[in-house]
Write a protein that holds these residues in place. Structure first.
Motif, PDB file in Angstrom:
ATOM      1  N   TYR A 386     -76.988  -4.290 101.346  1.00 51.13           N
ATOM      2  CA  TYR A 386     -77.375  -3.381 100.257  1.00 51.13           C
ATOM      3  C   TYR A 386     -77.407  -1.919 100.717  1.00 51.13           C
ATOM      4  CZ  TYR A 386     -80.075  -1.388  96.399  1.00 51.13           C
ATOM      5  OH  TYR A 386     -80.486  -0.606  95.358  1.00 51.13           O
ATOM      6  N   GLU A 387     -77.971  -1.681 101.887  1.00 50.25           N
ATOM      7  CA  GLU A 387     -78.138  -0.301 102.383  1.00 50.25           C
ATOM      8  C   GLU A 387     -76.786   0.383 102.630  1.00 50.25           C
ATOM      9  OE1 GLU A 387     -80.039  -2.882 103.364  1.00 50.25           O
ATOM     10  OE2 GLU A 387     -81.798  -2.097 102.288  1.00 50.25           O
ATOM     11  N   ASP A 388     -75.693  -0.387 102.727  1.00 54.11           N
ATOM     12  CA  ASP A 388     -74.374   0.214 102.951  1.00 54.11           C
ATOM     13  C   ASP A 388     -73.708   0.686 101.655  1.00 54.11           C
ATOM     14  OD1 ASP A 388     -74.703  -0.292 105.586  1.00 54.11           O
ATOM     15  OD2 ASP A 388     -73.403  -2.074 105.647  1.00 54.11           O
ATOM     16  N   GLN A 391     -74.835   5.973  97.901  1.00 53.55           N
ATOM     17  CA  GLN A 391     -76.144   6.355  97.352  1.00 53.55           C
ATOM     18  C   GLN A 391     -76.150   6.300  95.825  1.00 53.55           C
ATOM     19  OE1 GLN A 391     -79.004   6.942  99.182  1.00 53.55           O
ATOM     20  NE2 GLN A 391     -79.945   6.892  97.154  1.00 53.55           N
ATOM     21  N   ARG A 394     -76.601   2.827  94.578  1.00 61.00           N
ATOM     22  CA  ARG A 394     -77.991   2.364  94.729  1.00 61.00           C
ATOM     23  C   ARG A 394     -78.887   3.025  93.679  1.00 61.00           C
ATOM     24  NH1 ARG A 394     -79.854   3.229 100.588  1.00 61.00           N
ATOM     25  NH2 ARG A 394     -77.937   4.392 100.815  1.00 61.00           N
ATOM     26  N   GLU A 398     -81.088   1.025  91.038  1.00 61.75           N
ATOM     27  CA  GLU A 398     -82.542   1.244  91.039  1.00 61.75           C
ATOM     28  C   GLU A 398     -83.035   1.776  89.691  1.00 61.75           C
ATOM     29  OE1 GLU A 398     -83.035   3.174  94.891  1.00 61.75           O
ATOM     30  OE2 GLU A 398     -82.211   1.310  95.729  1.00 61.75           O
ATOM     31  N   VAL A 423     -81.252  -9.116  98.353  1.00 60.24           N
ATOM     32  CA  VAL A 423     -82.053  -7.907  98.500  1.00 60.24           C
ATOM     33  C   VAL A 423     -83.527  -8.264  98.662  1.00 60.24           C
ATOM     34  CG1 VAL A 423     -82.542  -5.629  97.558  1.00 60.24           C
ATOM     35  CG2 VAL A 423     -80.331  -6.707  97.115  1.00 60.24           C
TER      36      VAL A 423
END
Ligand code: IMP
Length: 425
Positions: A386-388, A391, A394, A398, A423
């Motif tokens: 997920y962090e890859d 932005q 994401r 979110e 996640v």
């Protein structure tokens, strides 16, 4: 894994098959609870593609027990064909499949009635059904004139069906359709019955014992919340309770044995068939979503209508189903967009709607209130963490979480099993 009900949060086709496939390895039993062969789950494993309509996707996992619950309506010929196809592809069904003896039978006359009703409707009243006879079969169930799979074993079955056909043929003729040949119909059903008969049994006791023994069950919903007979965009709905409550009535497992409800939701919206769709896009962006998302019905091949994410529908769906967690799907389909819109409310006749209006004619006139977010314009399909994600991607996900009040558990960025980011679960 906890006993989990998995429900589509929109108008079906949210990518449930893939999520079920991923979660099946963590449960003992997969149970389907409503709908019929109007549904279509596509599962891709390696190079092989499987499209299942009645069999739970859990059949594709060696050793997993699968149940088709009492709430499902079953076309014996279609089910026999599906069982034969899996066997031919080398999938061992063995004693892994149990079909409820209380599930109602879909007969060819249900399909004929479904098609005749649709043909007789004026354009604006057509439901755009799959013509699989689902509505008439559930109609017979509620009218207490249906026949159930357990009846196939009863020596009186041919007589019961013949009596039913006497009424049905009068109705078909009155609608201007051809009456059906009862003897031929009975022969066809008996042929299919030979294939499915070994799998018919008391699924209610089986599931009751599974619960008692602490086995974990995944309840597999078909269609989606907005197609639910009670909570959907009635009458442009299917004829069963596709929402979480249907898992109890459709299997006999009581509500206090359900631990968790998982909502599956696309990061945009689609619908197949007729009926209101406030965020529908009939422009080139709608075409892009259809193309990138390969949005064609798994059952009928019909192109799906596409549109922006509708947070009004998502919030309403979360409220009815009590979603604990989201599985969001097909984020990669949005990869090429410069700007992405999210519908946060509707407007109709100067009034603002924060939730889905019950009157379908009002829903049809609702216009979306949008907010916009920047797209990420880079491929996400190969990302596994997920962090890859970019932005902006994401931020979009979110924002959907924030607008719906449901946390993220799974994010899917492509069809293969590996494109499934875990996640929060
Ligand atoms: P029926 O379930 O065939 O009676 O169709 C009623 C409505 O539900 C139609 O708009 C169908 O297109 C829709 N529908 C039924 N099954 C599915 C499904 O699995 N995915 C998406 N739409 C469905």
């Amino acid at each position: 894994m906890a006993n989990t009900v998995l429900v589509g949060a929109q108008w079906g086709d949210e990518g449930k098959g893939k999520i079920i496939d991923v979660l099946t390895s963590e449960v003992d039993v997969v149970a389907r609870y409503q709908g019929g062969n109007n549904a279509g789950h596509t599962v891709i494993i390696g190079d092989a593609k499987y499209v299942l309509h009645l069999l739970p996707s859990g059949m594709l996992h060696e050793g997993k027990q699968c149940v088709i619950g009492n709430g499902v309506v079953i076309d014996p010929t279609a089910l026999a064909a599906e069982i034969n196809e899996l066997s031919e592809k080398g999938i061992d069904i063995g004693d892994r499949l149990l079909i409820s003896d209380r599930a109602h039978i879909v007969f060819p006359y249900h399909g004929a009635l479904d098609a005749s009703r649709e043909a007789a409707c004026r354009k604006e009243n057509k439901i755009g059904t799959t013509k699989r006879g689902i509505g008439p079969a559930y109609g017979d169930k509620m009218s207490r004139v249906g026949l159930r799979l357990g009846d196939l074993r009863d020596p009186a079955f041919p007589q019961l069906l013949t009596e039913r056909m006497n009424e049905v043929n009068r109705v078909l003729e009155a609608m201007g359709a051809e009456p059906l040949d009862t003897a031929k119909l009975i022969t066809g059903i008996c042929e299919a019955a030979r294939v499915i008969e070994p799998f018919i049994g008391d699924s209610i006791t089986f599931l009751g014992e599974a619960v008692r023994d602490g086995k974990s069950i995944l309840f597999e919903g078909a269609q989606g919340t907005m197609l639910d007979i009670d909570f959907g965009s009635y009458p442009f709905v299917t004829s069963s309770n596709s929402t979480a409550g249907g898992a109890c009535t459709g299997t006999g497992v009581p509500p206090n044995k359900i631990d968790r409800v998982l909502g599956v939701i696309k990061t945009y919206t689609t619908r197949v068939g007729e009926g209101p769709f406030p965020t529908e896009l009939t422009d080139e962006i709608g075409e892009l979503l259809a193309r990138e998302g390969n949005e064609f019905g798994a059952t009928t091949g019909r192109p799906r209508r596409c549109g922006w994410f509708d947070a009004v529908v998502a919030r309403y769906s979360a409220m009815i189903n009590g979603f604990d967690v989201w599985a969001m799907t097909k984020l990669d389909v949005l990869d090429k967009l410069a700007t992405i819109k999210i519908c946060v409310a509707y407007e109709c006749d100067g009034e603002r709607y924060e939730t889905v209006p019950g009157n379908v004619r009002i829903l049809a006139r609702c216009t979306p209130v949008y907010e916009e977010m920047p797209g990420w314009q880079s491929p996400t399909g190969d990302i596994t963490v997920y962090e890859d994600l970019p932005q902006a991607a994401r931020d979009y996900v979110e924002r959907l979480v924030e607008l719906t009040g449901v946390k993220l558990g799974i994010l899917s960025v492509g069809a293969p099993r590996k494109s499934t980011l875990r996640v929060g679960m």
